[in-house]
Design a protein around this motif. Structure first.
Motif, PDB file in Angstrom:
ATOM      1  N   GLY A  14       0.788  -1.227   0.000  1.00 38.11           N
ATOM      2  CA  GLY A  14       0.000   0.000   0.000  1.00 38.11           C
ATOM      3  C   GLY A  14       0.818   1.275   0.000  1.00 38.11           C
ATOM      4  O   GLY A  14       0.272   2.361  -0.133  1.00 38.11           O
ATOM      5  N   LYS A  15       2.137   1.173   0.173  1.00 33.57           N
ATOM      6  CA  LYS A  15       2.979   2.374   0.145  1.00 33.57           C
ATOM      7  C   LYS A  15       3.076   2.884  -1.292  1.00 33.57           C
ATOM      8  O   LYS A  15       3.042   2.120  -2.245  1.00 33.57           O
ATOM      9  CB  LYS A  15       4.383   2.082   0.670  1.00 33.57           C
ATOM     10  CG  LYS A  15       4.443   1.925   2.164  1.00 33.57           C
ATOM     11  CD  LYS A  15       4.163   3.250   2.838  1.00 33.57           C
ATOM     12  CE  LYS A  15       4.335   3.137   4.332  1.00 33.57           C
ATOM     13  NZ  LYS A  15       4.025   4.348   5.019  1.00 33.57           N
ATOM     14  N   ASP A  16       3.238   4.185  -1.434  1.00 29.83           N
ATOM     15  CA  ASP A  16       3.317   4.820  -2.744  1.00 29.83           C
ATOM     16  C   ASP A  16       4.688   4.562  -3.364  1.00 29.83           C
ATOM     17  O   ASP A  16       5.697   5.106  -2.912  1.00 29.83           O
ATOM     18  CB  ASP A  16       3.056   6.319  -2.612  1.00 29.83           C
ATOM     19  CG  ASP A  16       3.055   7.032  -3.958  1.00 29.83           C
ATOM     20  OD1 ASP A  16       3.100   6.355  -5.001  1.00 29.83           O
ATOM     21  OD2 ASP A  16       2.989   8.275  -3.952  1.00 29.83           O
ATOM     22  N   ARG A  17       4.716   3.727  -4.364  1.00 27.25           N
ATOM     23  CA  ARG A  17       5.979   3.397  -5.035  1.00 27.25           C
ATOM     24  C   ARG A  17       6.387   4.464  -6.051  1.00 27.25           C
ATOM     25  O   ARG A  17       7.360   4.304  -6.759  1.00 27.25           O
ATOM     26  CB  ARG A  17       5.876   2.015  -5.661  1.00 27.25           C
ATOM     27  CG  ARG A  17       6.005   0.946  -4.599  1.00 27.25           C
ATOM     28  CD  ARG A  17       5.750  -0.442  -5.107  1.00 27.25           C
ATOM     29  NE  ARG A  17       6.164  -1.418  -4.123  1.00 27.25           N
ATOM     30  CZ  ARG A  17       5.492  -1.711  -3.020  1.00 27.25           C
ATOM     31  NH1 ARG A  17       4.371  -1.086  -2.751  1.00 27.25           N
ATOM     32  NH2 ARG A  17       5.925  -2.618  -2.170  1.00 27.25           N
ATOM     33  N   ASN A  18       5.642   5.558  -6.099  1.00 26.09           N
ATOM     34  CA  ASN A  18       6.040   6.693  -6.924  1.00 26.09           C
ATOM     35  C   ASN A  18       6.945   7.650  -6.158  1.00 26.09           C
ATOM     36  O   ASN A  18       7.471   8.586  -6.729  1.00 26.09           O
ATOM     37  CB  ASN A  18       4.809   7.442  -7.445  1.00 26.09           C
ATOM     38  CG  ASN A  18       4.057   6.607  -8.464  1.00 26.09           C
ATOM     39  OD1 ASN A  18       4.659   5.943  -9.299  1.00 26.09           O
ATOM     40  ND2 ASN A  18       2.743   6.618  -8.383  1.00 26.09           N
ATOM     41  N   GLU A  19       7.092   7.415  -4.868  1.00 23.18           N
ATOM     42  CA  GLU A  19       8.026   8.212  -4.062  1.00 23.18           C
ATOM     43  C   GLU A  19       9.419   7.630  -4.288  1.00 23.18           C
ATOM     44  O   GLU A  19       9.883   6.759  -3.562  1.00 23.18           O
ATOM     45  CB  GLU A  19       7.665   8.137  -2.582  1.00 23.18           C
ATOM     46  CG  GLU A  19       6.420   8.879  -2.201  1.00 23.18           C
ATOM     47  CD  GLU A  19       6.191   8.850  -0.698  1.00 23.18           C
ATOM     48  OE1 GLU A  19       7.160   9.105   0.059  1.00 23.18           O
ATOM     49  OE2 GLU A  19       5.045   8.559  -0.307  1.00 23.18           O
ATOM     50  N   VAL A  20      10.091   8.113  -5.312  1.00 24.21           N
ATOM     51  CA  VAL A  20      11.350   7.524  -5.766  1.00 24.21           C
ATOM     52  C   VAL A  20      12.411   7.536  -4.673  1.00 24.21           C
ATOM     53  O   VAL A  20      13.125   6.542  -4.487  1.00 24.21           O
ATOM     54  CB  VAL A  20      11.857   8.248  -7.039  1.00 24.21           C
ATOM     55  CG1 VAL A  20      13.192   7.685  -7.479  1.00 24.21           C
ATOM     56  CG2 VAL A  20      10.836   8.128  -8.154  1.00 24.21           C
ATOM     57  N   GLY A  21      12.524   8.607  -3.934  1.00 23.63           N
ATOM     58  CA  GLY A  21      13.525   8.686  -2.867  1.00 23.63           C
ATOM     59  C   GLY A  21      13.311   7.613  -1.818  1.00 23.63           C
ATOM     60  O   GLY A  21      14.248   6.923  -1.406  1.00 23.63           O
ATOM     61  N   LYS A  22      12.079   7.446  -1.389  1.00 21.37           N
ATOM     62  CA  LYS A  22      11.745   6.436  -0.383  1.00 21.37           C
ATOM     63  C   LYS A  22      11.970   5.034  -0.945  1.00 21.37           C
ATOM     64  O   LYS A  22      12.498   4.153  -0.262  1.00 21.37           O
ATOM     65  CB  LYS A  22      10.287   6.612   0.055  1.00 21.37           C
ATOM     66  CG  LYS A  22       9.853   5.666   1.129  1.00 21.37           C
ATOM     67  CD  LYS A  22      10.532   5.995   2.439  1.00 21.37           C
ATOM     68  CE  LYS A  22       9.949   5.149   3.547  1.00 21.37           C
ATOM     69  NZ  LYS A  22      10.756   5.180   4.747  1.00 21.37           N
ATOM     70  N   GLN A  23      11.594   4.849  -2.194  1.00 20.17           N
ATOM     71  CA  GLN A  23      11.773   3.555  -2.835  1.00 20.17           C
ATOM     72  C   GLN A  23      13.262   3.194  -2.922  1.00 20.17           C
ATOM     73  O   GLN A  23      13.654   2.072  -2.593  1.00 20.17           O
ATOM     74  CB  GLN A  23      11.145   3.575  -4.226  1.00 20.17           C
ATOM     75  CG  GLN A  23      11.034   2.217  -4.856  1.00 20.17           C
ATOM     76  CD  GLN A  23      10.320   2.272  -6.186  1.00 20.17           C
ATOM     77  OE1 GLN A  23      10.505   3.210  -6.956  1.00 20.17           O
ATOM     78  NE2 GLN A  23       9.508   1.268  -6.464  1.00 20.17           N
ATOM     79  N   CYS A  24      14.086   4.128  -3.316  1.00 19.73           N
ATOM     80  CA  CYS A  24      15.528   3.883  -3.399  1.00 19.73           C
ATOM     81  C   CYS A  24      16.109   3.552  -2.032  1.00 19.73           C
ATOM     82  O   CYS A  24      16.942   2.652  -1.903  1.00 19.73           O
ATOM     83  CB  CYS A  24      16.248   5.085  -4.001  1.00 19.73           C
ATOM     84  SG  CYS A  24      15.955   5.295  -5.759  1.00 19.73           S
TER      85      CYS A  24
END
Length: 144
Positions: free
Chosen positions: A52-62
């Motif tokens: 459910g986390k937003d995978r469009n948040e590139v910084g958080k994803q990285c």
């Protein structure tokens, strides 16, 4: 995937690794694409992000990738090399997943980076420090 098929024609077996999130999308698309070649094995690793986390948040994803995936990749390679008759001897990684090259080096595996971005984007990325220095953009990429 096209590169995988070219390598198969030259006798390679392919293990195609995705995050679990992307893997689900790839598997769902396979019937529309005619399935997957028998020489391609599809595997997945968790990306470290909660459901459910937003995978469009590139910084958080990285950040999550770097925390979770290197250890997961190393573990996966160990597991596959223990059980497979075809050991992993080389990895080809997307340019955004360059951390996987460090895992390969640590494990004595050869590797290459395959980055399919246009040359104009590549040139822009290399020029970012100069653009910041010249105050054309700020450190967040915003026009000043």
């Amino acid at each position: 995937m096209e590169l995988s098929h070219c390598l198969i024609e030259r006798g390679f077996r392919i293990t195609f690794l995705n995050t679990e999130f992307n893997h689900a999308h790839v598997v769902a698309a396979l019937p529309k694409m005619g399935g997957v070649h028998e020489q391609i094995r599809l595997v997945a690793l968790p990306d470290g992000m909660a459901l459910g986390k937003d995978r469009n948040e590139v910084g958080k994803q990285c950040e999550c990738f770097l925390r979770v995936m290197p250890g997961g990749l190393e573990e996966l390679i160990h597991k596959m090399n223990e059980s497979d008759h075809d050991k992993i001897r080389c990895i080809i990684v997307d340019g955004v997943m360059g951390w996987a090259m460090e895992v390969a080096a640590k494990m004595g595996i050869q590797g290459a980076v395959f980055w399919t971005v246009p040359v104009s984007l590549c040139a822009s990325l290399f020029d970012i420090p100069k653009l910041i220095e010249d105050r054309i953009i700020d450190k967040n990429g915003l026009v000043e």
